[in-house]
Design an enzyme around this catalytic site. Structure first.
Site, PDB file in Angstrom:
ATOM      1  N   GLU A   1      -2.686  -0.101  -5.444  1.00  0.00           N
ATOM      2  CA  GLU A   1      -2.128   1.449  -5.048  1.00  0.00           C
ATOM      3  C   GLU A   1      -2.384   2.854  -4.548  1.00  0.00           C
ATOM      4  OE1 GLU A   1       2.524   1.812  -1.938  1.00  0.00           O
ATOM      5  OE2 GLU A   1       1.663   1.460  -4.188  1.00  0.00           O
TER       6      GLU A   1
ATOM      7  N   CYS B   1       5.891   1.945   0.848  1.00  0.00           N
ATOM      8  CA  CYS B   1       4.656   0.929   0.365  1.00  0.00           C
ATOM      9  C   CYS B   1       4.785  -0.460   1.196  1.00  0.00           C
ATOM     10  CB  CYS B   1       6.082   0.709  -0.930  1.00  0.00           C
ATOM     11  SG  CYS B   1       7.600  -0.215  -0.168  1.00  0.00           S
TER      12      CYS B   1
ATOM     13  N   GLU C   1      10.418  -1.658  -7.967  1.00  0.00           N
ATOM     14  CA  GLU C   1       9.776  -1.930  -7.192  1.00  0.00           C
ATOM     15  C   GLU C   1       8.754  -0.519  -7.059  1.00  0.00           C
ATOM     16  OE1 GLU C   1       7.867  -0.595  -3.819  1.00  0.00           O
ATOM     17  OE2 GLU C   1       9.548  -0.400  -3.371  1.00  0.00           O
TER      18      GLU C   1
END
Length: 527
Positions: free
Chosen positions: A391, A301, A264
């Site tokens: 991100e 996240c 992930e």
């Protein structure tokens, strides 16, 4: 636990053969905390992987109920950790005590949830196609299938969830539930926390009569390559950066026997705000969205990193309200100084980009993270600008204003894989924009309507995954009971005598499972 020993955990023993030593730091002050941690040597990594391999045939063969008892025992041990443990985690991560207590409950509860999965037995996915000796033109053999653990699993913990995605986190819990021993690589940001939790796991293993080597833990930077390349390791679970996940995937693919990596890695979690809902609830959405962006200092996240809406007077008012809300958010201490440095670097890239404009947020200070809001031209997203696809780990987000529905559809199409995608809209409006919900199914593992992605429920139906680069394998999830699937593989038994079959496939169905027998689900015994 009286003091931090700082030795690696190998086959139920402690080991410190290396001469490289590490210290954990106070996240707020940067000062060294008590305890020195011995970085694992290559020989110790080898020993840990071999200990897991030795435990595997014993542990996998235990009845599922025995493994469930082990997981329940881990949960009990975690719940019994006292205030000294909470204080340790707080010092290493700068996270508040309430957050840590809540995360501990989540960690122990997900252990119990996987224990329930083991007791239910549906993870076996038992299928039986009985023999048809008289079938024409050819007879059919007796075929029976169920799933078993794939082997020892290497787990790499996350920095932002020192409990729920770390030593006894979801990857460890699901691997242990699947019957797979674990070699855990402790995160250098919270090594003392990892030691507390590892001790709890080993106490639970002793209480439950588990084989030595069912859980192992190593310290150090740069030791992950040895672990992933070790022939005993059969899968990798990882939560972290895109760079780190890609590096592990390359290592795993280059082995003589390639293995799967369930990583992930990265998500900007777009939020699409539809026109009517902006007109009706713009101020409320601005307030709630700013709280989601800055929750936990933006170190989730699932933080909303991109907000997209159609140009209108109401959207302009929303932008003004969002600017005020972001400006009113307080500064926060990040997990460590390295995380803060990366946040500052990401902000500087946004500030320096000619197509991105700063909208709100005070100047970034030297010690804490300041929430920030930016606006980007839609052309950057449509033209594949990397900066809008990456991100930014921290309390910052980017707004994009589109001209019309066609341009919004193009923006959706330009997005890469995401953990989440959110649509804010009124009831009738959502019906007219159903095409957007359909398109987003190809982009994200979890779709939300009129909610905020921060906050991931641990349950049977949850998906915490998505197409690359959100994860390395979109077919799985790292949260929820479906996470066990990553560490199981199917095995088929052909023409086996009943007493040679595993209990899950025997005619009498001694485990009381719901099985697919000749194309129909039943719990009945068969002839």
């Amino acid at each position: 636990m009286s003091r931090i020993l700082g030795h690696n955990y190998i086959g139920g023993q402690r080991s410190a053969l290396g001469n490289v030593h590490l210290q954990s730091l106070d996240a707020s002050t940067g000062q060294a905390l008590p305890g020195v941690f011995a970085q694992a040597t290559e020989a110790e990594v080898d020993a840990a992987a071999k200990a897991a391999a030795a435990a595997f045939p014993i542990y996998r063969s235990l009845p599922a109920g025995r493994r469930a008892e082990f997981l329940d025992a881990i949960a009990d041990e975690l719940d019994d950790l006292g205030e000294a443990f909470i204080a340790t985690v707080c010092r290493e991560t700068a996270l508040p005590a309430g957050r840590i207590q809540g995360e501990r409950s989540r960690t122990s509860n997900q252990m119990r949830l996987f224990a329930n999965v083991l007791r239910r037995g549906d993870f076996y996915a038992a299928r039986i196609d009985r023999a048809q000796p008289d079938r024409q033109p050819l007879p059919r053999a007796d075929l029976r299938q169920y799933r078993i653990g794939i082997g020892p699993v290497a787990v790499f913990g996350a920095s932002n969830f020192p409990l729920a995605f770390s030593t006894a986190g979801g990857d460890t819990a699901s691997a242990l539930a699947a019957g797979c021993p674990v070699v855990f690589k402790a995160h250098t940001g919270h090594m003392a926390t990892a030691e507390w939790v590892a001790d709890a796991i080993l106490r639970a293993a002793t209480r439950s009569g588990m084989p030595r080597g069912v859980f192992n833990m190593i310290y150090g930077g740069g030791v992950g390559e040895w672990l992933v390349k070790h022939p005993a390791i059969q899968a990798v679970g990882f939560t972290g950066s895109l760079k780190g996940g890609n590096a592990l995937s390359r290592l795993a693919a280059s082995r003589p026997q390639p293995i799967p990596v369930f990583a992930e890695m990265s998500s900007i979690n777009p939020v699409f705000v539809l026109p009517e809902t902006i007109r009706v609830r713009g101020e409320l959405i601005a307030r709630e969205l700013s709280a989601s962006v800055t929750l936990g200092c933006g170190q989730f996240c699932t933080k909303p990193g991109l907000v997209i809406g159609l140009r209108s007077t109401a959207f302009s008012e929303f932008i003004d309200q969002f600017k005020r809300q972001i400006s009113d958010q307080p500064t926060q201490t990040m997990l460590n100084h390295g995380t803060l440095a990366n946040y500052r670097k990401g902000l500087q890239q946004l500030f320096n980009h000619p197509g991105i404009h700063h909208l709100a947020g005070a100047p970034q200070g030297p010690d804490q993270a300041q929430p920030q809001l930016f606006q980007a031209d839609i052309s950057l997203l449509l033209n594949g600008d990397e900066l809008l696809q990456e991100e930014i780990f921290g309390p910052a987000t980017v707004l994009i204003e589109v001209e019309d529905e066609q341009q919004l559809a193009a923006a959706c199409s330009a997005l890469r894989g995401q953990l989440t995608a959110t649509v804010m809209g009124e009831a009738e409006e959502l019906i007219n924009w159903n095409w957007l919900l359909e398109d987003l199914q190809d982009k994200a593992g979890r779709l939300l309507i009129n909610g905020y992605p921060t906050g991931v429920e641990v349950s049977d139906a949850m998906v915490h995954g998505g197409p690359y680069p959100a994860t390395s394998d979109a077919r799985g999830t790292s949260v929820g009971t479906l996470a066990i699937d990553r560490f199981l593989r199917p095995v088929c038994f052909q023409n086996f005598a009943d007493d040679l079959l595993p209990a899950a496939l025997q005619n009498s169905n001694p485990l009381g499972l719901l099985r697919l027998v000749d194309g129909e689900f039943t719990r009945k015994a068969i002839d």
